[in-house]
Design a protein around this motif. Structure first.
Motif, PDB file in Angstrom:
ATOM      1  N   GLY A 263       0.850  -1.183   0.000  1.00 13.35           N
ATOM      2  CA  GLY A 263       0.000   0.000   0.000  1.00 13.35           C
ATOM      3  C   GLY A 263       0.888   1.236   0.000  1.00 13.35           C
ATOM      4  N   THR A 264       0.643   2.157   0.930  1.00 11.03           N
ATOM      5  CA  THR A 264       1.514   3.326   1.044  1.00 11.03           C
ATOM      6  C   THR A 264       2.961   2.881   1.215  1.00 11.03           C
ATOM      7  N   SER A 265       3.167   1.933   2.138  1.00 10.13           N
ATOM      8  CA  SER A 265       4.474   1.299   2.291  1.00 10.13           C
ATOM      9  C   SER A 265       4.386  -0.125   1.763  1.00 10.13           C
ATOM     10  N   GLY A 266       5.541  -0.752   1.590  1.00  7.23           N
ATOM     11  CA  GLY A 266       5.583  -2.138   1.142  1.00  7.23           C
ATOM     12  C   GLY A 266       6.199  -2.998   2.212  1.00  7.23           C
ATOM     13  N   VAL A 267       5.600  -4.148   2.457  1.00  4.23           N
ATOM     14  CA  VAL A 267       6.048  -5.001   3.557  1.00  4.23           C
ATOM     15  C   VAL A 267       6.068  -6.454   3.106  1.00  4.23           C
ATOM     16  N   VAL A 268       7.121  -7.153   3.509  1.00  2.02           N
ATOM     17  CA  VAL A 268       7.150  -8.617   3.452  1.00  2.02           C
ATOM     18  C   VAL A 268       7.318  -9.084   4.883  1.00  2.02           C
ATOM     19  N   TYR A 269       6.464 -10.019   5.297  1.00  4.10           N
ATOM     20  CA  TYR A 269       6.375 -10.413   6.700  1.00  4.10           C
ATOM     21  C   TYR A 269       6.383 -11.936   6.783  1.00  4.10           C
ATOM     22  N   GLY A 270       7.400 -12.480   7.436  1.00  2.00           N
ATOM     23  CA  GLY A 270       7.509 -13.925   7.566  1.00  2.00           C
ATOM     24  C   GLY A 270       7.406 -14.367   9.005  1.00  2.00           C
ATOM     25  N   MET A 396      16.203 -10.767   4.978  1.00  2.26           N
ATOM     26  CA  MET A 396      15.340 -11.721   5.671  1.00  2.26           C
ATOM     27  C   MET A 396      15.883 -13.142   5.545  1.00  2.26           C
ATOM     28  N   GLU A 397      16.341 -13.470   4.352  1.00  5.06           N
ATOM     29  CA  GLU A 397      16.885 -14.810   4.138  1.00  5.06           C
ATOM     30  C   GLU A 397      18.119 -15.049   5.003  1.00  5.06           C
ATOM     31  N   SER A 398      18.869 -13.987   5.296  1.00  8.83           N
ATOM     32  CA  SER A 398      20.071 -14.130   6.126  1.00  8.83           C
ATOM     33  C   SER A 398      19.740 -14.434   7.587  1.00  8.83           C
ATOM     34  N   VAL A 399      18.500 -14.146   8.016  1.00 10.80           N
ATOM     35  CA  VAL A 399      18.106 -14.482   9.390  1.00 10.80           C
ATOM     36  C   VAL A 399      17.176 -15.699   9.411  1.00 10.80           C
ATOM     37  N   GLY A 400      17.155 -16.437   8.309  1.00 13.31           N
ATOM     38  CA  GLY A 400      16.494 -17.735   8.307  1.00 13.31           C
ATOM     39  C   GLY A 400      15.073 -17.768   7.804  1.00 13.31           C
ATOM     40  N   VAL A 401      14.578 -16.688   7.192  1.00 17.47           N
ATOM     41  CA  VAL A 401      13.214 -16.693   6.655  1.00 17.47           C
ATOM     42  C   VAL A 401      13.286 -17.030   5.170  1.00 17.47           C
ATOM     43  N   GLY A 402      12.828 -18.222   4.816  1.00 19.92           N
ATOM     44  CA  GLY A 402      12.863 -18.661   3.425  1.00 19.92           C
ATOM     45  C   GLY A 402      11.698 -18.112   2.631  1.00 19.92           C
TER      46      GLY A 402
END
Length: 493
Positions: A263-270, A396-402
């Protein structure tokens, strides 16, 4: 039997009325129809008037009730989703003492960075999982240092959703998840971070009563019910920040599941079962809505402030509002992948956490007046947004979120074929779009908090995939080359 969800954003307040038996939305509305004002009294500042949130919530509530023809007594519970990281301060009489300092405000960065160094990197990351950065605690520190008269009058600090709930019920309360997003939560001690409160000189009495995310958090007062067009005594049974709630709305509750919004901002949340911080706090970890002591669940959040707001800026200023967003997508499709070398850095909506709290501003680079036109500008903007998100996804991938499958609502930037194709082709992930939004998610959360839904399957009955975007491996090379040019431009800043 119906459930009512509110989604308090920075652009509007949306309401959704959900039929609890069928799991389908029967009415939705948002106000204002044009975007809510964000005040910027100084560069880097971003404020909103909480009273506007309340007025628009009342308008949206009455609109959905009228649309659906539902009687107030048939609404059994209310859920609230809200823009994260904001600060609202009130006195003992519940008077708002100053405008809310909202999520994209950058003024508190130096206060958070000083706290990170003074408390110590290891202690901050071990206990808070984040740097205090530009979050709610640092914003309260700014008020204390710069507006001591205001600070002296504070009875309680609240997040935006806490304020909206308090207007409804007369009770000031918050949640562990909310406190974690404000960087007030000690993850090792499972309670408010007293050492952080002591460092900033905050009295713990400023913290509202803490209640579970899914639980009764108060009931509508007679006056609030009249303003909302609802029944007195209706319980508020769920509250969460917009990104944990977006994940809930997409049934993203377990480790390995990924939600996105643009939306206004963009977010990826795992969601992760492991509390593993990013040493540079470029992505942030909070308590997810499904977290329990027995089954820990953490939400790892990547946020890029300048996403949909860039698209909106282009439409309103460059195109003078003369075309729709759909028409903008058609214009962009006339430019090739990579926009013929035109690069857009889509920042410019405050300090970016993924860039370690730098505020680089937005820019177009490599503009050639003999080759580039409007299609290249619009395409490079949409690609630049995806590239910025992908930059954070690698963290994110570097902290283990695939990243294998991404779920999102079919809304905002995900309505653009160019945007979603770029996202799928660059990341290599399958994108599933659902018939849901934050207000609908808040309504489902209300049903869970009321105990109306006994299982996860019951809560998400009616949630359906409406579109699936598979990555085209043949197109990946072109997008990767374009991303490489974008990354070079970013690193040169």
């Amino acid at each position: 039997m119906f459930l009512l969800g509110f989604d308090l954003g920075s652009s509007s307040v949306k309401a959704c009325l959900l039929n609890a038996e069928t799991g389908t939305a029967v009415a939705s509305a948002f106000f204002p129809e044009t975007e809510m004002a964000i005040e910027a009294p100084q560069p880097g500042f971003a404020e909103q008037q909480p009273q506007l949130w309340w007025q628009n919530a009342c308008r949206a509530s009455k609109a959905v009730m009228q649309q659906a023809g539902v009687q107030p007594a048939d609404v059994k519970a209310i859920g609230i989703s809200y823009q994260m990281h904001g600060l609202v301060v009130v006195d003992k009489a519940f008077n708002v003492l100053r405008p809310s300092i909202i999520w994209c405000d950058s003024r508190a960065v130096p206060y958070g960075e000083k706290a990170f160094l003074s408390i110590g990197k290891d202690r901050s990351l071990n206990h808070l999982l984040n740097s205090p950065g530009n979050f709610t605690a640092a914003k309260l520190a700014w008020v204390k240092a710069n507006e001591p008269g205001v600070y002296a009058e504070i009875d309680k600090f609240m997040l935006p959703g806490d304020y909206l709930a308090a207007r409804m019920t007369g009770d000031t309360c918050t949640t562990p998840s909310g406190l974690s997003e404000g960087i007030f939560w000690d993850f090792l001690e499972a309670r408010p971070a007293e050492f952080l409160m002591q460092y900033f000189g905050f009295d713990t009495s400023l913290i509202p009563t803490i209640k579970p995310t899914f639980a009764e958090q108060g009931r509508l007062t007679a006056s609030a019910a009249a303003e909302l067009g609802l029944a007195e005594g209706t319980p508020v049974t769920y509250r969460a920040g917009d990104q944990p709630n977006n994940a809930l709305s997409l049934n993203v509750m377990e480790p390995g599941e990924i939600a996105a919004t643009a939306g206004t901002s963009g977010v990826v949340y795992g969601v992760s079962a492991e509390a593993k911080p990013d040493p540079q706090s470029r992505v942030n970890t909070f308590l997810h809505v499904s977290h329990t002591a027995e089954a820990p669940r953490y939400g790892v959040l990547l946020c890029v402030n300048g996403t949909g707001i860039l698209n909106s800026w282009l439409r309103n200023h460059l195109l003078r509002g003369g075309v729709s967003y759909g028409e903008m997508n058609e214009i962009a499709a006339h430019a090739p992948v990579g926009a013929d070398g035109l690069v857009c850095l889509p920042f410019g909506n405050g300090a970016e956490r993924v860039l370690e709290n730098q505020d680089l501003g937005a820019s177009f680079q490599g503009l050639q007046l003999t080759r580039h036109g409007l299609p290249h500008l619009v395409r490079s903007a949409q690609e630049g947004i995806v590239f910025a998100l992908y930059y954070g996804i690698q963290v994110m991938e570097s902290v283990g979120v695939g990243l294998k499958t991404i779920r999102a609502g079919e809304a905002n930037m995900f309505l653009s074929p160019l945007f979603r194709d770029t996202f799928a082709n660059l990341t290599g992930a399958v994108i599933q779009l659902y018939n849901t939004d934050g207000a609908q998610g808040a309504a489902r959360g209300a049903g869970l908090g009321l105990g109306l839904f006994k299982t996860r399957e019951e809560a998400f009955h009616g949630l359906k995939v409406v579109r699936t975007i598979e990555p085209d491996m043949r197109a990946q090379e072109g997008y990767r080359e374009a991303y490489g040019r974008w990354l070079t431009a970013l690193e040169a800043k």
